[in-house]
Design a protein around this motif. Structure first.
Motif, PDB file in Angstrom:
ATOM      1  N   ARG A 182      -3.860  -1.724  -9.458  1.00  0.00           N
ATOM      2  CA  ARG A 182      -3.190  -2.893 -10.043  1.00  0.00           C
ATOM      3  C   ARG A 182      -2.823  -3.923  -8.974  1.00  0.00           C
ATOM      4  O   ARG A 182      -2.796  -5.123  -9.237  1.00  0.00           O
ATOM      5  CB  ARG A 182      -1.930  -2.460 -10.799  1.00  0.00           C
ATOM      6  CG  ARG A 182      -2.206  -1.884 -12.177  1.00  0.00           C
ATOM      7  CD  ARG A 182      -0.932  -1.808 -12.985  1.00  0.00           C
ATOM      8  NE  ARG A 182       0.001  -0.838 -12.428  1.00  0.00           N
ATOM      9  CZ  ARG A 182       0.097   0.425 -12.838  1.00  0.00           C
ATOM     10  NH1 ARG A 182      -0.700   0.868 -13.799  1.00  0.00           N
ATOM     11  NH2 ARG A 182       0.968   1.247 -12.298  1.00  0.00           N
ATOM     12  N   THR A 183      -2.549  -3.453  -7.766  1.00  0.00           N
ATOM     13  CA  THR A 183      -2.179  -4.361  -6.685  1.00  0.00           C
ATOM     14  C   THR A 183      -3.339  -5.266  -6.293  1.00  0.00           C
ATOM     15  O   THR A 183      -3.159  -6.454  -6.020  1.00  0.00           O
ATOM     16  CB  THR A 183      -1.713  -3.560  -5.447  1.00  0.00           C
ATOM     17  OG1 THR A 183      -0.529  -2.838  -5.783  1.00  0.00           O
ATOM     18  CG2 THR A 183      -1.404  -4.489  -4.269  1.00  0.00           C
ATOM     19  N   ARG A 239       5.292   8.868  -5.077  1.00  0.00           N
ATOM     20  CA  ARG A 239       4.787   9.050  -6.430  1.00  0.00           C
ATOM     21  C   ARG A 239       3.610  10.021  -6.446  1.00  0.00           C
ATOM     22  O   ARG A 239       2.931  10.206  -5.432  1.00  0.00           O
ATOM     23  CB  ARG A 239       4.354   7.710  -7.018  1.00  0.00           C
ATOM     24  CG  ARG A 239       5.423   6.640  -6.984  1.00  0.00           C
ATOM     25  CD  ARG A 239       5.060   5.479  -7.878  1.00  0.00           C
ATOM     26  NE  ARG A 239       5.144   5.862  -9.289  1.00  0.00           N
ATOM     27  CZ  ARG A 239       4.788   5.063 -10.294  1.00  0.00           C
ATOM     28  NH1 ARG A 239       4.325   3.860 -10.043  1.00  0.00           N
ATOM     29  NH2 ARG A 239       4.881   5.469 -11.536  1.00  0.00           N
ATOM     30  N   ASP A 253      -1.301   2.291  -9.174  1.00  0.00           N
ATOM     31  CA  ASP A 253      -0.562   1.180  -8.562  1.00  0.00           C
ATOM     32  C   ASP A 253      -1.437   0.450  -7.552  1.00  0.00           C
ATOM     33  O   ASP A 253      -1.417  -0.784  -7.456  1.00  0.00           O
ATOM     34  CB  ASP A 253       0.701   1.704  -7.870  1.00  0.00           C
ATOM     35  CG  ASP A 253       1.783   2.097  -8.855  1.00  0.00           C
ATOM     36  OD1 ASP A 253       1.805   1.523  -9.958  1.00  0.00           O
ATOM     37  OD2 ASP A 253       2.593   2.968  -8.534  1.00  0.00           O
ATOM     38  N   PHE A 254      -2.190   1.214  -6.789  1.00  0.00           N
ATOM     39  CA  PHE A 254      -3.105   0.666  -5.784  1.00  0.00           C
ATOM     40  C   PHE A 254      -4.126  -0.256  -6.448  1.00  0.00           C
ATOM     41  O   PHE A 254      -4.382  -1.371  -5.979  1.00  0.00           O
ATOM     42  CB  PHE A 254      -3.789   1.840  -5.082  1.00  0.00           C
ATOM     43  CG  PHE A 254      -4.774   1.480  -4.000  1.00  0.00           C
ATOM     44  CD1 PHE A 254      -4.331   1.161  -2.721  1.00  0.00           C
ATOM     45  CD2 PHE A 254      -6.141   1.492  -4.239  1.00  0.00           C
ATOM     46  CE1 PHE A 254      -5.235   0.854  -1.704  1.00  0.00           C
ATOM     47  CE2 PHE A 254      -7.046   1.185  -3.235  1.00  0.00           C
ATOM     48  CZ  PHE A 254      -6.591   0.864  -1.969  1.00  0.00           C
ATOM     49  N   ASP A 306       0.807  -1.217   0.000  1.00  0.00           N
ATOM     50  CA  ASP A 306       0.000   0.000   0.000  1.00  0.00           C
ATOM     51  C   ASP A 306       0.843   1.271   0.000  1.00  0.00           C
ATOM     52  O   ASP A 306       0.454   2.284  -0.582  1.00  0.00           O
ATOM     53  CB  ASP A 306      -0.909   0.041   1.230  1.00  0.00           C
ATOM     54  CG  ASP A 306      -2.031  -0.980   1.147  1.00  0.00           C
ATOM     55  OD1 ASP A 306      -2.198  -1.586   0.078  1.00  0.00           O
ATOM     56  OD2 ASP A 306      -2.716  -1.169   2.159  1.00  0.00           O
ATOM     57  N   HIS A 351       4.719   3.227  -2.687  1.00  0.00           N
ATOM     58  CA  HIS A 351       4.777   4.233  -3.737  1.00  0.00           C
ATOM     59  C   HIS A 351       4.502   5.622  -3.170  1.00  0.00           C
ATOM     60  O   HIS A 351       4.026   6.500  -3.881  1.00  0.00           O
ATOM     61  CB  HIS A 351       3.751   3.901  -4.828  1.00  0.00           C
ATOM     62  CG  HIS A 351       3.765   2.453  -5.221  1.00  0.00           C
ATOM     63  ND1 HIS A 351       4.805   1.872  -5.894  1.00  0.00           N
ATOM     64  CD2 HIS A 351       2.868   1.462  -5.004  1.00  0.00           C
ATOM     65  CE1 HIS A 351       4.541   0.584  -6.103  1.00  0.00           C
ATOM     66  NE2 HIS A 351       3.372   0.326  -5.563  1.00  0.00           N
ATOM     67  N   LEU A 379      -0.679   8.320 -10.057  1.00  0.00           N
ATOM     68  CA  LEU A 379       0.116   7.120 -10.321  1.00  0.00           C
ATOM     69  C   LEU A 379       0.053   6.162  -9.141  1.00  0.00           C
ATOM     70  O   LEU A 379       0.019   4.940  -9.318  1.00  0.00           O
ATOM     71  CB  LEU A 379       1.561   7.502 -10.613  1.00  0.00           C
ATOM     72  CG  LEU A 379       1.790   8.307 -11.894  1.00  0.00           C
ATOM     73  CD1 LEU A 379       3.273   8.627 -12.063  1.00  0.00           C
ATOM     74  CD2 LEU A 379       1.280   7.541 -13.108  1.00  0.00           C
ATOM     75  N   TRP A 380       0.017   6.711  -7.938  1.00  0.00           N
ATOM     76  CA  TRP A 380      -0.093   5.879  -6.736  1.00  0.00           C
ATOM     77  C   TRP A 380      -1.431   5.144  -6.732  1.00  0.00           C
ATOM     78  O   TRP A 380      -1.500   3.964  -6.397  1.00  0.00           O
ATOM     79  CB  TRP A 380       0.061   6.757  -5.496  1.00  0.00           C
ATOM     80  CG  TRP A 380       0.223   6.008  -4.202  1.00  0.00           C
ATOM     81  CD1 TRP A 380       0.204   4.661  -4.014  1.00  0.00           C
ATOM     82  CD2 TRP A 380       0.427   6.580  -2.910  1.00  0.00           C
ATOM     83  NE1 TRP A 380       0.364   4.353  -2.687  1.00  0.00           N
ATOM     84  CE2 TRP A 380       0.508   5.509  -1.993  1.00  0.00           C
ATOM     85  CE3 TRP A 380       0.539   7.884  -2.443  1.00  0.00           C
ATOM     86  CZ2 TRP A 380       0.697   5.717  -0.622  1.00  0.00           C
ATOM     87  CZ3 TRP A 380       0.733   8.091  -1.086  1.00  0.00           C
ATOM     88  CH2 TRP A 380       0.816   7.018  -0.185  1.00  0.00           C
ATOM     89  N   TYR A 381      -2.495   5.849  -7.124  1.00  0.00           N
ATOM     90  CA  TYR A 381      -3.811   5.207  -7.180  1.00  0.00           C
ATOM     91  C   TYR A 381      -3.822   4.081  -8.214  1.00  0.00           C
ATOM     92  O   TYR A 381      -4.371   3.003  -7.964  1.00  0.00           O
ATOM     93  CB  TYR A 381      -4.890   6.229  -7.508  1.00  0.00           C
ATOM     94  CG  TYR A 381      -6.241   5.601  -7.780  1.00  0.00           C
ATOM     95  CD1 TYR A 381      -6.977   5.022  -6.747  1.00  0.00           C
ATOM     96  CD2 TYR A 381      -6.763   5.551  -9.074  1.00  0.00           C
ATOM     97  CE1 TYR A 381      -8.205   4.427  -6.981  1.00  0.00           C
ATOM     98  CE2 TYR A 381      -7.989   4.953  -9.320  1.00  0.00           C
ATOM     99  CZ  TYR A 381      -8.711   4.396  -8.278  1.00  0.00           C
ATOM    100  OH  TYR A 381      -9.913   3.788  -8.521  1.00  0.00           O
TER     101      TYR A 381
END
Length: 237
Positions: free
Chosen positions: A130-131, A119, A127-128, A113, A116, A123-125
């Protein structure tokens, strides 16, 4: 059989209430509401389903920590699976592994969580998302959408009352439950949890993220406390 304690009964009662409210509003919005004829009601339904979807995720989150029914792991797992399935078809096993890693490795590269934190927020969202959103979720949500379209026929756009609230709830959970508490900004973090509680009143904390924004640091300090009891653990500021 051991009698359930009052906090457990409270947690279970709230979990059943939130789930029942989501189901009732979902059915009413998808099967009965004429959104084009009543746009105001449609907006209210979307807002209500978004907030209740956040609640479904928080119920599952409490279950991951065993806070929903302490001493009854099978109850926590069963309710957590139902809540995640209704929310967006998420995998209980996948989420519990990643969330425990978040608490164990808070603020490090191994934290799914927070890794990143430097970032930009968009972009962090991503990644969130995609995780936590993978092939299983695509299959479950896609299959449900197809089934609804076949059943509803020309009313198929009303499946938006599941898809849109789930997406909006993910943004709400991310902003208030991850980004604001864990971003690298302002004063340094006070301990290894690398988490902050946002300066929100108790009612706003409830409305934004079921207290996981307003009392996020407290949650990291007391992960076994259910969401509704977090205000009682407030750390002096």
């Amino acid at each position: 059989m051991t009698r359930l304690r009052r906090p457990t009964l409270t947690s279970l009662g709230i979990a059943v209430g939130v789930t029942a409210a989501w189901l009732a509003l979902h059915v009413a919005a998808v099967w009965r509401l004429d959104a084009l004829a009543h746009p105001g009601q449609a907006v209210l339904a979307l807002a209500g389903l978004t907030w209740l979807s956040v609640g479904l995720f928080i119920i599952a989150h409490d279950a991951m920590h065993g806070a929903l029914a302490p001493g009854y792991p099978w109850v926590n797992a069963a309710i957590g699976r139902v809540a995640l399935t209704l929310y967006a078809g998420f995998s209980w096993r996948k989420l519990i592994v990643k969330h425990m890693a978040h608490h164990l490795y808070a603020g490090t590269a191994s934290d799914p969580d927070f890794g990143h934190g430097h970032r930009p927020v968009v972009l962090w969202y991503l990644d969130f998302v995609r995780t936590y959103f993978g092939l299983r979720e695509v299959v479950v949500l896609g299959g449900a959408t197809i089934a609804y379209a076949l059943i509803l026929g020309p009313r198929w756009p009303y499946v938006a009352f599941w898809a849109i609230p789930s997406i909006l709830a993910s943004i709400q959970l991310f902003v208030f439950g991850t980004w604001l508490p864990h971003r690298e900004a302002g004063a340094p973090f006070t301990d290894r949890h690398r988490a902050r509680s946002t300066a929100l009143s108790v009612p706003l904390s409830l409305l934004t993220c079921f207290h996981f924004g307003g009392f996020h640091h407290e949650h990291h300090l007391h992960p076994a406390v259910p969401w509704w009891a977090l205000p009682k653990t407030r750390v002096a500021r």
